[in-house]
Design a protein around this motif. Sequence first.
Motif, short mmCIF file in Angstrom:
data_model
loop_
_atom_site.label_atom_id
_atom_site.label_comp_id
_atom_site.label_asym_id
_atom_site.label_seq_id
_atom_site.Cartn_x
_atom_site.Cartn_y
_atom_site.Cartn_z
N ARG A 362 0.92 -1.16 -0.08
CA ARG A 362 0.02 -0.17 0.08
C ARG A 362 0.90 1.31 -0.17
NH1 ARG A 362 -2.88 -3.14 -1.60
NH2 ARG A 362 -4.86 -3.95 -0.72
N TRP A 363 0.40 2.41 -0.77
CA TRP A 363 1.08 3.60 -0.75
C TRP A 363 0.17 4.75 -0.20
CZ3 TRP A 363 2.70 6.50 -5.80
CH2 TRP A 363 3.70 7.54 -5.59
N PHE A 364 0.68 5.34 0.72
CA PHE A 364 0.08 6.54 1.46
C PHE A 364 0.85 7.84 1.08
CE2 PHE A 364 -1.17 2.66 3.79
CZ PHE A 364 -2.38 2.89 3.67
N HIS A 365 0.16 8.42 -0.27
CA HIS A 365 0.88 9.59 -0.70
C HIS A 365 0.61 10.83 0.41
CE1 HIS A 365 1.81 13.05 -3.39
NE2 HIS A 365 2.34 12.15 -3.73
N PRO A 366 1.59 11.62 0.80
CA PRO A 366 1.41 12.80 1.57
C PRO A 366 0.35 13.84 1.22
CG PRO A 366 3.50 12.86 0.68
CD PRO A 366 2.80 11.69 0.15
N THR A 367 0.11 14.19 -0.23
CA THR A 367 -0.84 15.14 -0.67
C THR A 367 -2.14 14.41 -1.11
OG1 THR A 367 0.48 15.43 -2.66
CG2 THR A 367 0.94 16.95 -0.63
N ASP A 368 -1.81 13.31 -1.94
CA ASP A 368 -2.84 12.75 -2.50
C ASP A 368 -3.71 11.42 -2.02
OD1 ASP A 368 -2.06 14.52 -5.05
OD2 ASP A 368 -0.94 13.01 -5.74
N GLY A 369 -2.91 11.18 -0.83
CA GLY A 369 -3.77 10.08 -0.05
C GLY A 369 -3.42 8.75 -0.69
N PRO A 370 -4.33 7.52 -0.29
CA PRO A 370 -3.94 6.41 -0.87
C PRO A 370 -4.14 6.36 -2.51
CG PRO A 370 -5.51 6.48 1.18
CD PRO A 370 -5.31 7.77 0.69
N ILE A 371 -2.91 5.63 -2.79
CA ILE A 371 -2.80 5.55 -4.23
C ILE A 371 -3.08 4.01 -4.51
CG2 ILE A 371 -1.39 5.75 -6.36
CD1 ILE A 371 -0.32 8.16 -5.09
N SER A 372 -3.88 3.77 -5.45
CA SER A 372 -4.10 2.09 -5.82
C SER A 372 -2.89 1.66 -6.51
CB SER A 372 -5.37 2.11 -6.83
OG SER A 372 -5.48 1.02 -7.21
N PRO A 373 -2.86 0.28 -6.04
CA PRO A 373 -1.52 -0.34 -6.72
C PRO A 373 -1.73 -0.62 -8.10
CG PRO A 373 -2.51 -1.56 -4.61
CD PRO A 373 -3.38 -0.48 -4.70
N VAL A 374 -3.07 -0.44 -8.76
CA VAL A 374 -3.34 -0.57 -10.06
C VAL A 374 -2.59 0.50 -10.76
CG1 VAL A 374 -5.07 -0.64 -11.97
CG2 VAL A 374 -5.45 -1.70 -9.82
N ARG A 375 -2.57 1.69 -10.09
CA ARG A 375 -1.69 2.97 -10.73
C ARG A 375 -0.30 2.91 -10.66
NH1 ARG A 375 -3.53 8.33 -8.48
NH2 ARG A 375 -1.93 9.09 -10.21
N PHE A 376 0.33 2.62 -9.07
CA PHE A 376 1.68 2.45 -9.05
C PHE A 376 2.64 1.34 -9.25
CE2 PHE A 376 0.42 1.54 -4.51
CZ PHE A 376 1.61 0.61 -4.29
N ILE A 377 1.83 0.23 -9.25
CA ILE A 377 2.54 -1.11 -9.68
C ILE A 377 3.34 -0.81 -11.04
CG2 ILE A 377 2.62 -3.50 -9.80
CD1 ILE A 377 2.95 -2.74 -7.04
N PRO A 378 2.50 -0.65 -11.92
CA PRO A 378 3.10 -0.56 -13.39
C PRO A 378 4.14 0.38 -13.53
CG PRO A 378 0.64 -0.60 -13.40
CD PRO A 378 1.08 -0.52 -11.92
N VAL A 379 3.99 1.53 -12.88
CA VAL A 379 5.20 2.65 -12.82
C VAL A 379 6.34 1.88 -12.10
CG1 VAL A 379 5.80 4.82 -11.96
CG2 VAL A 379 3.45 4.39 -12.77
N ALA A 380 6.11 1.49 -11.02
CA ALA A 380 7.51 0.75 -10.40
C ALA A 380 7.95 -0.41 -11.41
CB ALA A 380 6.93 0.01 -9.13
N GLU A 381 7.28 -0.91 -12.25
CA GLU A 381 7.82 -2.19 -13.11
C GLU A 381 8.51 -1.25 -14.21
OE1 GLU A 381 7.82 -5.29 -13.36
OE2 GLU A 381 6.25 -5.95 -12.19
N ALA A 382 7.91 -0.33 -14.62
CA ALA A 382 8.41 0.51 -15.99
C ALA A 382 9.92 1.18 -15.33
CB ALA A 382 7.42 1.17 -16.44
N THR A 383 10.08 1.62 -14.25
CA THR A 383 10.99 2.49 -13.85
C THR A 383 12.02 1.48 -13.06
OG1 THR A 383 9.99 2.78 -11.78
CG2 THR A 383 9.71 4.46 -13.54
N GLY A 384 11.78 0.24 -12.97
CA GLY A 384 12.95 -0.56 -12.12
C GLY A 384 12.89 -0.28 -10.74
N LEU A 385 11.75 0.62 -10.31
CA LEU A 385 11.82 0.51 -8.63
C LEU A 385 11.11 -0.64 -8.13
CD1 LEU A 385 10.33 4.21 -8.49
CD2 LEU A 385 12.43 3.59 -7.47
N ILE A 386 10.47 -1.69 -8.97
CA ILE A 386 9.90 -2.80 -8.40
C ILE A 386 11.14 -3.60 -7.47
CG2 ILE A 386 10.16 -4.13 -10.38
CD1 ILE A 386 7.19 -4.03 -8.19
#
Length: 570
Positions: A362-386
Motif C-alpha cells: 500500500r502507498w499513502f501519498h502525503p498529499t494525494d492520499g492512498p494511491i491504488s496499486p493498479v496505478r503505481f505497480i506498473p510505474v514501479a515495473e517500468a522504472t525499475g523501482l519494483i
Amino acid sequence: MASGKCIEKAGLESVQEHEGLDEGGRLRLRDAIFQHAEHGLVIADAHWNILDANPAFGRMIERPIPEILGADLRSFRTERQAPAFFEKVEATLREEGRWTGEVWMKADDGRIYPAVVTLSAVREEGAVCFYTADFADITKRKGLEEDLAFAHSYDRLTDLPNRGVFQEQLDDAVHRIAGTDDAVAVLFLGIDDFHLVNEAFGYGLGDRVLRIVGERLSETVRREDLVARLGGDEFVVLLRDVQQRGAAAVVAQKISRAVGEAIQLPGQEIFLSTRIGVGLCPDDETHPEALVRCAAAAMTRAKDEGRPWMFYSVDLEHSRQARLKLGSDLHRALERGELAVHYQPIFDAKTSELVACEALLRWFHPTDGPISPVRFIPVAEATGLIRPIGRWVIDTVASQCARWSAAALPPWKIAVNLSATQLGESDLLDYVAQTFDRHGVAPERFEFEVTESVMVEQVDRAISRLTALKELGCSLAIDDFGTGYSSLSYLKTFPADVVKIDRSFVKDIDREEHGDAIAGAVIALAHGLGMKVVGEGVETEGQRRMLADQGCDRLQGFLFGKPGPAQELG
C-alpha cells in the motif's frame, strides 16, 4: 494361441515365485489381475485379431467379451485420425516394440471417446507373435481440459475473445503490416456510468446488458476484425487493413450508434452511451501494447470532453507527464516511509480457521492520499523501482513473521507476490535466503505467488527460479489462474503447490446458471495434480458455500476480512 513362452515375454512373468504359491495359484493370480484391472487390456495375435480381452475393455466398447474375440483390434479406431497416423504407430511398434499415445476410440453404440493407449509388440525369435494393448478412457480429463482451454481464450460472460487472444491477434496484425503501407487500428471503448445499471437492475441484468453490447459490437465490424472484452464494461476492437484514417472513424460512429440503441429489459427500456478512443499503427505507435495505451488515453479524453469518440493525438502526452510525476514521487515514497504492507486473511474452507494471509503493498501519498496499486505497480515495473520495493516487502514480511513468532502466534503462511522483474533477478534466491537467516524465519512460512502472465512470458527462467525457491523450503502459488494467458501445459510444468482461482470466476458463481462450472473444473484439475486451491474475491455467503461444496481448500475475500495492518491479525 500364443505359446506360454510368449506370454511370459509379454510381462506376465512379473508375478514372482512366492513361497506357498504353486504354478496353478500363480496362474489364478495372474488371471485375477487381468480380469479386475481398471484399464482395458487386450491380447491380439500378429495380425491384430483379438485373442483375449478383460471386462474393462468390454465396458469401454460396450460389447460382451465373447463377441470381441477374433475381431480385428484396429476396427475400434475412428476416422478422426488419418491412416498415416496409424501407419506411424505400426512403424514405431516394428522398430521400437512399444508405442504410447492418445487415440480416438469407437464404442458399439457409435460413441466416440479419447483414450491413452500403450501398445507392445511381443516377439519370439525376432518375429512378432502377438500384441498387448492397455487402454485408459480419458473422457473426463479431456472435458476438464476443454473447459479450461475455453476459459483461457474466451470471456465466459460474453463468449468474446479475452485479453490474451486480443493481444496475440494484435501482435500478429502489427507484425504483418511492418514495412508496408497498410495500417491497423485499435478502438478502446467503455460504457458510460455502467455501474448505475448494476445498481438499478442488479448484476444479473447488468451481465445481460454486457452480453447484448458484445453481440452488437460483433455485428458492427467485419468478419476479419476482432472484438474482445477486457473486463468490466471495457471492450476493444482490432481493425485490420485500415486503408485510411476515415475508415476507423466510420466504424467508431457505427459502434456508437449500435450501442446507443434501446435495450429491452423485462418491464424496462434502457439506453447506453459509450466513449471510444482510437489508436492507429503506425501513425501513433508501432508497439502493440503502446498502441492499446494510446487508444485508452484517447477514450479517457473523450470521456472528459463528452465526445462519443476521439483519435489519439500528441496533446494527450500530459497523461504521460502525470505518469512521470507519479514515478518521481514513488522514488521518494520508499525513503520517506510512505509505503506499508497490509495483510489479508485466508481461511480454511472446512474449519474456518485462519491458516494464511496475503501480504499486499500500500502507498499513502502525503498529499494525494492512498494511491491504488493498479496505478503505481506498473510505474514501479517500468522504472525499475519494483526491485528495491519488492525486496523491501520481502524484508518487511520476514521481520513481521519474526515478531509474530516471538509473540507465540500461530505459524501462518504468508503469501508474497513476485513480479516478472523480480523473478528475472539472478540474485533473488541469495537475497531471500539471507533475509530468512537475518530474521530467523523458516522458509516454510513464505508462499511466493506469480501470475499466469509471468509464467507465459518467462517460462524457462520462471521454472528455474521457482524451483530454486521451492528447494529452499518455500511453497509456490499461481495467482489469478484462468485469466486467459497460460496453456494447461504450464500448470503441469510449474512446481506450484497452490492455484488461486481468479475473482472473475468467483464473482458470479452463485448468480449465473453453470456459474460454478469453471471453478469446479479448476479445483478438480488442481487436486488431480496434487495442488491446493484458494478462491479469491469471496464477498458473499453464497460464493463461500458453493466454493466449499466444490472442494476449494482455502477462501480469501472481503467476506472474511479486508487487508489491514499487521496488528489487526495479532
